[in-house]
Motif scaffolding. Structure first.
Motif, short mmCIF file in Angstrom:
data_model
loop_
_atom_site.label_atom_id
_atom_site.label_comp_id
_atom_site.label_asym_id
_atom_site.label_seq_id
_atom_site.Cartn_x
_atom_site.Cartn_y
_atom_site.Cartn_z
N THR A 177 0.83 -1.20 0.00
CA THR A 177 0.00 0.00 0.00
C THR A 177 0.87 1.26 0.00
OG1 THR A 177 -1.61 -1.26 1.30
CG2 THR A 177 -1.96 1.11 1.16
N MET B 91 2.53 1.72 -3.37
CA MET B 91 1.60 2.14 -4.41
C MET B 91 1.21 3.61 -4.24
SD MET B 91 -0.60 -1.40 -4.81
CE MET B 91 -1.75 -0.86 -6.06
N SER C 243 -12.78 3.44 -9.93
CA SER C 243 -12.02 2.65 -10.90
C SER C 243 -12.95 2.14 -11.99
CB SER C 243 -11.32 1.50 -10.20
OG SER C 243 -12.28 0.72 -9.55
N SER D 182 -2.10 6.35 -7.46
CA SER D 182 -1.72 4.95 -7.47
C SER D 182 -1.68 4.35 -8.88
CB SER D 182 -2.71 4.15 -6.60
OG SER D 182 -2.22 2.86 -6.37
N ASP E 277 -1.55 0.63 -9.51
CA ASP E 277 -2.79 -0.13 -9.46
C ASP E 277 -3.39 -0.29 -10.85
OD1 ASP E 277 -4.74 -1.44 -7.87
OD2 ASP E 277 -6.10 0.24 -8.20
N ILE F 288 -3.94 -3.89 -12.45
CA ILE F 288 -5.33 -4.28 -12.68
C ILE F 288 -5.54 -4.87 -14.07
CG2 ILE F 288 -7.50 -3.14 -13.30
CD1 ILE F 288 -7.53 -1.85 -10.58
N GLN G 39 -3.59 -7.87 -2.46
CA GLN G 39 -3.59 -6.89 -3.54
C GLN G 39 -4.86 -6.07 -3.56
OE1 GLN G 39 -2.59 -9.79 -6.46
NE2 GLN G 39 -0.53 -9.01 -6.74
N SER H 164 -4.87 -2.21 -3.21
CA SER H 164 -5.48 -1.47 -4.31
C SER H 164 -6.51 -0.48 -3.78
CB SER H 164 -6.14 -2.49 -5.26
OG SER H 164 -6.98 -1.86 -6.18
N SER I 71 -4.71 2.16 -1.15
CA SER I 71 -3.75 3.10 -1.77
C SER I 71 -4.51 4.20 -2.51
CB SER I 71 -2.79 2.37 -2.71
OG SER I 71 -3.46 1.87 -3.84
N LYS I 72 -5.59 3.81 -3.17
CA LYS I 72 -6.40 4.81 -3.90
C LYS I 72 -7.06 5.79 -2.92
CE LYS I 72 -6.03 4.08 -8.33
NZ LYS I 72 -6.55 3.15 -9.30
#
Lengths: 509, 509
Positions: free
Chosen positions: A159, A162, A210, A256, A259, A263, A276, A280, A283-284
């Protein structure tokens, strides 16, 4: 790159734009008989360092063995590589072997079951973000992490790495609320509704979303059918300053970026593992400046989380990792036994969102209830409602029309509210017997929506028309497949025929 | 492919040869505005089924977004794809989405720690061999198998699947001997010598060898500098019928083609795990028709097997799997503390082989002794020597000159004995202090030889000049780097400077 002899004038080539899109792995096209390939012993599929006037990139070499495509003395780049290098037609470039990547030794260590330390993780993620990993290397890293799992300190390290590899937004000490659903439940598109509710109630919710990983739609895909979502950081700030909330695509604000790279490979493998997933998500959120976070974990036999045990395990790792970063966090396990709302796919889900926001009679009540529950939790966590009164505040605000006004204002601020597209091809799937709906396979439903074209074709997907426990008649439509092309419609119909059931109906005796 | 509406005339494109080599993953180049991409919703990096007049292949789609490369109505293929499809300029092709690969679900199960059954393994390997896996999928499969390991029944299943996916040679019930070294020891090129010895003694040894995976040379790479090795099955049979032995490249006779595909990805990841190693070795041997097998496992601190414990574990899995297939097997653990012979790299190792075969004064004695030990074991196992007298028979036959005659005859039968090439660039690496050699790092030595260009540049590599325990003077050459290009020479020299030591010298007080 040091100024060694391989960068002398005879070792230069001129760039020619070829217009070939190879996906995210940079590719350089060089004649196999060019002086650099010969002098450096460069074979097809070699990883090379390409230096142009604006910078350098790592690329995979494809040889060109016939005349016509490339004149002598010229080289081509894939479109992604062209963009990354900031290339212009005729630019001189130098090409050399890529030095061995020391971080790959750490990936190998993980494959063979060793833990990754925080500096290992940082080196790996730095190499990932700078494009030094080929698709094979990325797949090896992702698979190794999924195979052995990441423990708490590895998850924190991933984390941190990222977050560090991208931008971070500073909101100057304000309370910033955010939410995330781990997904796996088709149609569960609460985010646009929640952002509008909590910002209408005075909280700040700068939502970066996302795109789909393995599902028929991500929030960014859905929102894009309603308003532009590719906002850069300053545009996003303007929206949030004006309206208190936004729903933009995280990839465009460079939060990030690792990511986004990982992805795409996770999607090709259809692998989305615990450590992960946590890195993911968090971190975002942390890069986006969140201070207060509500997480939704749907649990059901065909959801991403299949059992209470799995959900508790993920909840624990999420909670402890979030706390490690000082996030005020509330995690809600919710019913994941069937789809939410009726739409599955970007435009179809957007229409459900609009129905709930405008209070339409046909609005899906399950989507409304879930949005209110999560909004209530956020309002309480963020200090806008007393403990226990959040849902009530959310409901009254929604029913007052202020949420719909807020949503329209947010869309306008993002570049203009728009009408979701409608698919040209629509075919009903009917019940073959009369009876009661006893099972809905979320995974097959997602596959069906994806084969119909979602999320790449925004109007494509499924309009789902039944719920668990509902009685249906023979020939009654269980769902409607929406597709933008005949080919995709046929794939979906073929798939529907090939599986035992997507909606299970028990005949009543 | 069924004859659905997507295969009507408007859904055809004509092939244009572009001459682009993309490596082993098939690529199709299509205009993003072509009618098929639009009708089928095909995006860059989609996996598609391409059908031409001669058959069908799976390929990864690259979009072409500019005019010039491809006229409207045309599509291009990578060279590998062109060959696999048996394509001709102007051939009509049809393109459609690839149906979801069910075997990928099994790969995911393995990633998450489930065992693979034999039918799972067969499905995976069939899809691998038919080109349905992208590099990302191949890397996921290899990494999952390395991460969790393969148990005995999985290893047997993988071996069976790999044998079944290619050709198998039937030698009509004869005793067929074979040997294999698991590698990891630079310069350990006993195979050509052993084949000549045992066939000179009347045994049949139709040796199919591999190219390097992660090492500076494989036996096929070395032998290719001495004689042609790309023989098809009937040519190989003619050589063996005439001479009793051969050393050819296994890839050309289509034995275990899955292995060749997996090896390329293992090389990119530099991962070579136990179960896959066993299946790779045994599938090749069994497909080649071997009945009696000697395996050499070098053990040393920087060899592939670092400890007796690792060696015992691999020996056990190898032995039990081999026995399962009815192979008479003898496994020898050997000293893996330092390189064997002086050459590291195809041509340099070939010169060591020639020196041993011709009984040259400067012939490396360690290479001679190892070749005799393994030949002795094979002669005993194959019934050509009494138990305990194999080495003696091997030595007397070698010293009689009959082995050198046999080797020349084999090379002539394979297409003609030839002189190994000599590198244009040769630079000595000298001892910086006087003292005694106390350590040699096999792994760094291999990396150095690879950076110098081995095995792709056959003359490249290292001429190694010291042994453990030897006394050296300041300035004395420890080794000579051989390179075919200045660029590769520089990479090797840079690497040599960047590591603490490759040859450890303890100064004498």
């Amino acid at each position: 790159m040091k100024n060694d002899k391989s960068s002398d004038e005879p070792h230069k080539l001129r760039l020619k734009r070829l217009g070939i899109e190879t996906g995210q792995e940079n590719v350089i096209f060089m004649r196999s008989d060019c002086h650099i390939c010969r002098a450096e012993g460069l074979m097809t599929y070699a990883r090379v360092l390409v230096r142009g006037p604006q910078g350098e990139i790592v690329a995979t070499l494809n040889h060109v063995i016939m005349d016509g495509l490339l004149p002598a003395g010229e080289a081509g780049l894939s479109e992604q590589a062209w963009k990354s290098l900031g290339a212009k037609e005729g630019d001189p470039i130098q090409v050399r072997h890529l030095d061995p990547l020391t971080s790959l030794g750490k990936v190998r260590a993980k494959i063979f079951g060793h833990r990754l330390g925080s500096s290992d993780m940082t080196k790996i993620i730095d190499d990932v973000v700078s494009g030094r990993y080929s698709n094979v290397h990325l797949a090896g890293f992702i698979t190794a992490c999924a195979s052995h799992g990441l423990d708490k300190s590895e998850t924190v390290a991933l984390t941190v790495s990222m977050i560090g590899a991208g931008k971070q937004i500073d909101w100057g000490g304000s309370v910033i609320v955010d939410k995330h659903c781990i997904g796996g439940l088709p149609g569960n598109r609460t985010t646009p509704i929640i952002v509008a509710i909590v910002s209408a109630c005075g909280l700040i919710m700068p939502k970066t979303s996302s795109r789909a990983i393995t599902s028929p739609a991500g929030t960014a895909d859905v929102m894009e059918t309603l308003a532009p979502v590719r906002l850069d950081l300053s545009a996003m700030r303007r929206v949030v300053d004006a309206e208190g909330g936004c729903v933009v695509w995280g990839g465009a604000v460079d939060l990030s970026p690792a990511d986004d790279i990982l992805i795409r490979v996770e999607r090709a493998l259809e692998v989305d593992s615990e450590g992960q997933l946590v890195a993911s998500i968090l971190s975002k959120k942390i890069a986006a400046g969140a201070t207060h976070l509500v997480l939704d974990l749907p649990v059901g036999p065909t959801a991403k989380l299949r059992s209470k045990e799995d959900a508790d395990k993920l909840e624990n790792l999420l909670y402890e990792t979030a706390v490690n970063f000082g996030l005020a966090t509330r995690i809600i396990q919710s019913d994941g036994s069937q789809p939410v709302g009726s739409g599955i796919g970007p435009a179809l889900e957007a229409r459900d969102v609009l129905a709930v926001l405008t209070g339409a009679k046909a609005a899906p009540q399950d989507l409304r209830q879930r949005s209110l529950a999560l909004s209530g939790a956020l309002l309480e966590l963020g200090g806008a409602a007393e403990e226990g009164s959040g849902v009530q505040l959310a409901a009254s605000t929604l029913d007052s029309g202020r949420v719909w006004s807020k949503f329209q204002a947010i869309c306008e601020a993002q570049g203009g509210l728009r009408e979701p597209p409608i698919a040209d091809y629509q075919v009903d799937i009917a019940a073959s017997i009369a009876g009661r709906v006893t099972g809905i396979d979320n995974r097959r439903l997602s596959t069906l929506a994806k084969l119909a074209g979602a999320p790449v074709s925004p109007a494509a997907g499924i309009k789902f028309q039944v719920h668990l426990g509902q009685k249906v008649q023979t020939g009654e439509a269980l769902m409607t497949i929406h597709a933008e092309s005949k080919g995709e419609l046929d794939y979906a119909l073929d798939y529907n025929k090939s599986v035992p059931w997507i909606v299970e109906i028990e005949g009543e005796i």
